[in-house]
Design an enzyme around this catalytic site. Structure first.
Site, mmCIF file in Angstrom:
data_model
loop_
_atom_site.group_PDB
_atom_site.id
_atom_site.type_symbol
_atom_site.label_atom_id
_atom_site.label_comp_id
_atom_site.label_asym_id
_atom_site.label_seq_id
_atom_site.Cartn_x
_atom_site.Cartn_y
_atom_site.Cartn_z
ATOM 1 N N THR A 116 -11.924 2.593 1.254
ATOM 2 C CA THR A 116 -11.838 1.016 1.648
ATOM 3 C C THR A 116 -10.679 0.798 2.540
ATOM 4 O O THR A 116 -10.749 0.245 3.965
ATOM 5 C CB THR A 116 -11.626 0.220 0.584
ATOM 6 O OG1 THR A 116 -12.753 0.361 -0.246
ATOM 7 C CG2 THR A 116 -11.857 -1.378 0.849
ATOM 8 N N VAL A 117 -9.449 1.096 1.965
ATOM 9 C CA VAL A 117 -8.280 0.888 2.963
ATOM 10 C C VAL A 117 -8.238 2.015 4.194
ATOM 11 O O VAL A 117 -7.800 1.584 5.298
ATOM 12 C CB VAL A 117 -6.974 0.926 2.136
ATOM 13 C CG1 VAL A 117 -5.742 0.949 2.809
ATOM 14 C CG2 VAL A 117 -6.979 0.187 0.798
ATOM 15 N N ALA A 171 5.069 -1.206 19.153
ATOM 16 C CA ALA A 171 5.630 0.317 18.649
ATOM 17 C C ALA A 171 6.388 1.032 19.673
ATOM 18 O O ALA A 171 7.185 1.682 19.526
ATOM 19 C CB ALA A 171 4.632 1.210 17.933
ATOM 20 N N ALA A 214 -9.437 12.676 7.318
ATOM 21 C CA ALA A 214 -9.963 13.550 6.478
ATOM 22 C C ALA A 214 -10.393 13.025 5.147
ATOM 23 O O ALA A 214 -9.899 12.004 4.619
ATOM 24 C CB ALA A 214 -8.769 14.699 5.996
ATOM 25 N N VAL A 240 3.275 -2.332 -2.778
ATOM 26 C CA VAL A 240 3.486 -3.447 -3.590
ATOM 27 C C VAL A 240 3.085 -4.852 -2.865
ATOM 28 O O VAL A 240 3.470 -4.845 -1.431
ATOM 29 C CB VAL A 240 4.886 -3.466 -4.005
ATOM 30 C CG1 VAL A 240 5.142 -4.914 -4.724
ATOM 31 C CG2 VAL A 240 5.522 -2.529 -4.591
ATOM 32 N N GLY A 299 0.187 -5.862 -1.408
ATOM 33 C CA GLY A 299 -0.761 -5.334 -0.348
ATOM 34 C C GLY A 299 -0.269 -5.813 1.025
ATOM 35 O O GLY A 299 0.805 -5.004 1.449
ATOM 36 N N GLY A 320 -17.144 -7.584 -8.561
ATOM 37 C CA GLY A 320 -16.095 -6.800 -7.980
ATOM 38 C C GLY A 320 -14.713 -6.929 -7.894
ATOM 39 O O GLY A 320 -13.976 -6.521 -6.978
ATOM 40 N N GLU A 345 -12.174 -3.529 -11.790
ATOM 41 C CA GLU A 345 -12.663 -2.204 -11.872
ATOM 42 C C GLU A 345 -13.502 -2.205 -13.272
ATOM 43 O O GLU A 345 -13.389 -2.634 -14.103
ATOM 44 C CB GLU A 345 -11.561 -1.307 -11.880
ATOM 45 C CG GLU A 345 -10.685 -1.368 -10.622
ATOM 46 C CD GLU A 345 -11.101 -0.693 -9.675
ATOM 47 O OE1 GLU A 345 -11.908 -0.022 -9.658
ATOM 48 O OE2 GLU A 345 -10.410 -0.911 -8.344
ATOM 49 N N LYS A 359 4.441 -1.644 -9.734
ATOM 50 C CA LYS A 359 4.976 -2.434 -8.545
ATOM 51 C C LYS A 359 6.446 -2.871 -9.053
ATOM 52 O O LYS A 359 7.416 -2.682 -8.075
ATOM 53 C CB LYS A 359 4.082 -3.267 -8.357
ATOM 54 C CG LYS A 359 2.856 -2.817 -7.767
ATOM 55 C CD LYS A 359 1.712 -3.977 -7.707
ATOM 56 C CE LYS A 359 0.285 -3.518 -6.986
ATOM 57 N NZ LYS A 359 -0.636 -4.318 -7.279
HETATM 58 N N1 HSE Z 1 -5.532 -3.572 -8.380
HETATM 59 C C1 HSE Z 1 -4.617 -4.309 -7.784
HETATM 60 C C2 HSE Z 1 -5.018 -5.808 -7.778
HETATM 61 C C3 HSE Z 1 -4.543 -3.933 -6.212
HETATM 62 O O1 HSE Z 1 -5.728 -6.194 -8.468
HETATM 63 O O2 HSE Z 1 -4.040 -6.582 -7.431
HETATM 64 C C4 HSE Z 1 -3.983 -2.592 -6.144
HETATM 65 O O3 HSE Z 1 -2.612 -2.373 -6.476
#
Ligand code: HSE
Length: 430
Positions: free
Chosen positions: A13-14, A33, A43, A130, A132, A185, A188, A203
């Site tokens: 995803t990221v 930059a 990869a 930390v 996001g 979703g 998890e 974090k």
């Molecule tokens: N699972 C984390 C959250 C995001 O729900 O904030 C990734 O650290």
């Protein structure tokens, strides 16, 4: 314009989000930059699934080792603590710059990884680890560099904040909201990392290390998750003017540091008390700056990728002017005396008890508290008996030491009129 070759390991995803930003915002990224960040390689073991990003031909590979040789900067986005660590060490040992979002790996192996970076004249950037997309690492490392950090309070896990927000708003218990969050979703299938507080602890360990100049790791971090929070606790908290949030609390008192993660009553009037749903918030207080609040998306493809690309811009700036280590991955220099064990922290407390509605019950409870010098600041008892004939009593205390409240609770639980365990939560009047 000088070109810097970027290689992404992990096309999830990221990873797909980072590729998307590099491809779509190349102009603005290059202008900031001063170099062109070229998406040279991605990869992954699976290079056939469509991730919704049109990657130029020849970029995708299954050979991460070859990628490391071919690029200037390696973006590790596979997560976990085994293969990810091997790839990062391999990249650093070849003098490559590394960008990662891997908080679990950094929390546990940060010292080793930073030493490898130092030894190889390379850097590790980890803004996405930390909060996001919220630039909280950069704020702490650079923006607040003039300050001693008095405290950091963070809502750092969107999953927990989403669950607690829905529990509060819908008057529901933890289990059904977790199940629904999983279906939608937001949580998890294996939710432990989030709901048991470990993700927040990773974090917290990173933020504490940046604030206090020593890589803490997870050892000193006290962790409690949100599984035991009930709808009743949220309702009583609400009645008393509080919300319950899973907080990372990092603060220093008289030179000693505490690093803890637990559900906490936060005043509804506090800024952090109003950060709801999947959003994250970090409140920091520097001795000269005073309070400042960072708010935004703490997870998700776009937000996390935005932080990763910001790190790539920093790498680009550094490589453009040959100034590796301009902002080192971690600057050690211990800024505290001791880490306080949880038994020595001082806090206010919320207690919820089920008692038989008989004369003298409250006097007995108050006696146990007063014997330990614990002062009551608020008390609620409603005339609504539960099925077993008990009534709930809610007590808020003034500040006391954790060891004292633990001792008082075990004495109160022995009282014949008190049924079952005393529920205890901490309060922070941020
Ligand atoms: N699972 C984390 C959250 C995001 O729900 O904030 C990734 O650290």
């Amino acid at each position: 314009m000088k070109q810097i070759k970027v290689g992404i390991i992990g096309f999830g995803t990221v990873g797909a989000g980072v590729a998307d930003i590099l491809l779509k915002n190349g102009d603005v990224i290059s202008s900031r930059a001063g170099v062109e960040l070229v998406l040279a390689r991605i990869a992954d073991l699976d290079i056939t699934t469509d991730r919704g990003v049109k990657v130029p031909a020849g970029v995708l590979t299954t050979d991460a080792d070859a990628l490391i040789d071919e690029v200037d900067v390696v973006v590790e986005l596979i997560g976990g603590k085994t293969v990810a660590k091997d790839f990062i060490l391999k990249a650093l040992n070849k003098g490559k710059m590394v960008v990662t979002a891997n908080k679990a790996l950094l929390a546990e192996y940060g010292k080793e990884l930073f030493a490898a970076a130092e030894a190889n004249n390379a850097d590790i950037y980890y803004e996405a680890s930390v909060g996001g997309g919220i630039p909280v690492i950069k704020a702490l490392r650079e923006g607040l560099a003039a300050n001693h950090i008095n405290s950091i309070y963070g809502i750092l896990n969107g999953t927990c904040n989403y669950i607690l927000t829905r529990m509060e708003q819908e008057g529901a218990d933890f289990a059904p909201i977790l199940a629904d969050a999983q279906k939608l979703g937001y949580a998890e299938a294996e939710p432990s990392l989030d709901v048991d507080g470990f993700d927040t602890a990773h974090k917290a360990a990173i933020l504490a290390s940046l604030a206090y100049g020593e890589w803490f790791g997870l050892g000193p971090v006290y962790v409690e998750g949100i599984r035991n929070i009930s709808q009743q606790d949220l309702a009583y908290a609400d009645e008393l003017g509080y919300r319950i949030k899973l907080l990372a609390i990092i603060k220093q008192t008289d030179g000693d540091v505490q690093v803890r993660v637990h559900p906490t009553l936060v005043p509804k009037s506090a800024l952090l008390g109003n950060i709801n749903g999947v959003f994250n918030g970090v409140f920091m207080e520097g001795d000269f700056l005073g309070p400042s609040l960072f708010y935004g998306r703490g997870a998700g493809r776009e937000a996390t990728a935005s932080a990763v690309v910001a790190d790539l811009v920093d790498v680009g700036l550094n490589l453009a002017c040959g100034s590796v280590h301009r902002v080192p991955a971690f600057r050690a220099g211990k800024l505290y005396k001791n880490v306080l064990p949880i038994s020595e922290i001082r806090s206010r407390y919320y207690l919820r008890l089920a008692v038989r509605d008989e004369s003298g019950v409250l006097a007995s409870i108050a006696e146990e508290l007063s014997r330990r010098n614990i002062s009551i600041s608020s008390l609620i008892q409603h005339e609504v008996a539960a099925e077993d004939g008990t009534v709930p009593v809610i007590i808020l205390t003034h500040i006391t030491q954790e060891a004292r409240i633990v001792d008082a609770i075990s004495a109160i639980e022995q009282l014949p009129e008190v049924v079952g365990e005393v529920r205890r939560l901490r309060i922070e009047d941020i």
